[in-house]
Design an enzyme around this catalytic site. Structure first.
Site, PDB file in Angstrom:
ATOM      1  N   ASP A  12      38.307  10.508   3.677  1.00 45.08           N
ATOM      2  CA  ASP A  12      39.172  10.015   2.598  1.00 45.08           C
ATOM      3  C   ASP A  12      40.234  11.058   2.249  1.00 45.08           C
ATOM      4  O   ASP A  12      39.998  12.264   2.383  1.00 45.08           O
ATOM      5  CB  ASP A  12      38.293   9.695   1.373  1.00 45.08           C
ATOM      6  CG  ASP A  12      38.992   8.778   0.389  1.00 45.08           C
ATOM      7  OD1 ASP A  12      40.094   8.281   0.696  1.00 45.08           O
ATOM      8  OD2 ASP A  12      38.440   8.565  -0.702  1.00 45.08           O
ATOM      9  N   HIS A  29      47.685  10.106   7.995  1.00 47.47           N
ATOM     10  CA  HIS A  29      46.788   9.499   8.980  1.00 47.47           C
ATOM     11  C   HIS A  29      46.889  10.229  10.325  1.00 47.47           C
ATOM     12  O   HIS A  29      45.887  10.439  11.006  1.00 47.47           O
ATOM     13  CB  HIS A  29      47.105   8.014   9.149  1.00 47.47           C
ATOM     14  CG  HIS A  29      46.849   7.203   7.906  1.00 47.47           C
ATOM     15  ND1 HIS A  29      45.709   7.371   7.151  1.00 47.47           N
ATOM     16  CD2 HIS A  29      47.575   6.239   7.287  1.00 47.47           C
ATOM     17  CE1 HIS A  29      45.753   6.531   6.111  1.00 47.47           C
ATOM     18  NE2 HIS A  29      46.879   5.847   6.173  1.00 47.47           N
ATOM     19  N   LEU A 123      27.107  13.941  22.771  1.00 48.28           N
ATOM     20  CA  LEU A 123      27.339  13.433  21.405  1.00 48.28           C
ATOM     21  C   LEU A 123      27.616  11.927  21.424  1.00 48.28           C
ATOM     22  O   LEU A 123      28.375  11.445  22.269  1.00 48.28           O
ATOM     23  CB  LEU A 123      28.551  14.168  20.802  1.00 48.28           C
ATOM     24  CG  LEU A 123      29.071  13.657  19.462  1.00 48.28           C
ATOM     25  CD1 LEU A 123      28.106  14.012  18.328  1.00 48.28           C
ATOM     26  CD2 LEU A 123      30.453  14.236  19.152  1.00 48.28           C
TER      27      LEU A 123
HETATM   28  C1  FPP Z   1      41.471   7.480   4.317  1.00 45.43           C
HETATM   29  O1  FPP Z   1      42.553   8.018   3.657  1.00 45.43           O
HETATM   30  C2  FPP Z   1      41.776   7.209   5.713  1.00 45.43           C
HETATM   31  C3  FPP Z   1      41.702   6.004   6.324  1.00 45.43           C
HETATM   32  C4  FPP Z   1      41.290   4.773   5.608  1.00 45.43           C
HETATM   33  C5  FPP Z   1      42.058   5.861   7.754  1.00 45.43           C
HETATM   34  C6  FPP Z   1      41.388   6.826   8.654  1.00 45.43           C
HETATM   35  C7  FPP Z   1      41.710   6.527  10.067  1.00 45.43           C
HETATM   36  C8  FPP Z   1      42.247   7.408  10.947  1.00 45.43           C
HETATM   37  C9  FPP Z   1      42.539   8.812  10.609  1.00 45.43           C
HETATM   38  C10 FPP Z   1      42.514   6.967  12.337  1.00 45.43           C
HETATM   39  C11 FPP Z   1      41.209   6.894  13.075  1.00 45.43           C
HETATM   40  C12 FPP Z   1      41.394   7.081  14.514  1.00 45.43           C
HETATM   41  C13 FPP Z   1      40.565   6.559  15.462  1.00 45.43           C
HETATM   42  C14 FPP Z   1      40.704   7.064  16.827  1.00 45.43           C
HETATM   43  C15 FPP Z   1      39.562   5.510  15.187  1.00 45.43           C
HETATM   44  P1  FPP Z   1      43.312   7.129   2.588  1.00 45.43           P
HETATM   45  O2  FPP Z   1      44.444   6.448   3.268  1.00 45.43           O
HETATM   46  O3  FPP Z   1      42.343   6.241   1.914  1.00 45.43           O
HETATM   47  O4  FPP Z   1      43.857   8.227   1.612  1.00 45.43           O
HETATM   48  P2  FPP Z   1      44.092   8.109   0.034  1.00 45.43           P
HETATM   49  O5  FPP Z   1      42.774   7.738  -0.584  1.00 45.43           O
HETATM   50  O6  FPP Z   1      44.548   9.471  -0.337  1.00 45.43           O
HETATM   51  O7  FPP Z   1      45.138   7.063  -0.180  1.00 45.43           O
END
Ligand code: FPP
Length: 227
Positions: A12, A29, A123
């Site tokens: 998060d 991201h 893993l």
């Molecule tokens: C949370 O931060 C992040 C997410 C919901 C997305 C995470 C996904 C990736 C980093 C890509 C994953 C890659 C693969 C290969 C599967 P948020 O956007 O909720 O942040 P905030 O709470 O600060 O708004």
């Protein structure tokens, strides 16, 4: 003294990380993917066998369409880019969630990397995509009822139909960014998981943070309702 076999992480704070730096959310991201790479390497080095990463929840569809599309494209490109390297490192890549509801281009990439890495013994890297804990329970229950018809459903019958059956339940669930809630993550599996919260935003999370969690886990006393 115990070691983590399965760690599950709610990644998060990508958006807030970007905002703090005056950047668009998508930059957070992108940096989030760099953090994933670091943590996968470290988890492997620390001898952890299962790493589950909450990548897209069933509730994340509520985000602006543009961000949702960006996230799926980022997953596609990152998985494609890392596939060979993960395979070389004996990592088995798995997915949990309602994968049949996500865009076809990503479903295709998922099938490819699953097939490429399915015999690997290192893993187990699990991406939870379009994942919801309640949805997983409902999906498993429906399948169990179909199979066992008029029988009374028990815990083992549900376990058999989880998205990824036959893996240990998470020893510890970690959430970054200072939020302290489960957000529909591993609702069935995490009933006795240890919980760990850190204020760090996900893009800033790395090897030393994972090490700290491994050390902290060793100090925890788990009783599973016993004495
Ligand atoms: C949370 O931060 C992040 C997410 C919901 C997305 C995470 C996904 C990736 C980093 C890509 C994953 C890659 C693969 C290969 C599967 P948020 O956007 O909720 O942040 P905030 O709470 O600060 O708004």
């Amino acid at each position: 003294m115990q070691n983590i076999k399965h760690i599950a992480i709610i990644m998060d704070g990508n958006g807030r990380w970007a905002k703090k730096k005056g950047l668009p959310r998508i930059e957070g991201h992108k940096k989030g993917v760099d953090a994933i790479k670091k943590v996968v390497r470290a988890a492997d080095d620390f001898g952890i066998k299962y790493l589950t990463l909450y990548s897209f929840s069933t509730e994340n569809w509520k985000r602006p369409k543009k961000e949702v599309e960006f996230l799926f494209r980022l997953m596609e490109s990152s998985l494609k880019k890392e596939a060979q390297d993960l395979h070389k490192n004996n990592v088995r890549v798995l997915f949990a969630g309602r994968i049949n509801e996500i865009p076809l281009f990503l479903q295709k990439t998922i099938e490819e990397i699953k097939k490429l890495t399915c015999k690997n013994t290192g893993l187990n890297l699990i991406f939870a995509i379009n994942y919801g804990g309640r949805q997983e329970i409902i999906d498993a229950l429906n399948k169990a009822m179909e199979k066992y018809k008029n029988k009374k459903i028990d815990i083992n019958m549900i376990n058999k139909f989880l998205y990824i059956p036959d893996i240990p339940e998470p020893d510890i669930v970690v959430r970054t960014s200072g939020e302290q809630r489960m957000s529909n993550f591993l609702t069935w599996q995490a009933i006795y998981s240890e919980l760990y919260f850190t204020d760090k935003f996900w893009p800033d999370f790395g090897r030393s943070d994972l090490k700290k969690i491994c050390d902290e886990y060793k100090r925890r006393k788990r009783r599973f309702g016993g004495l």
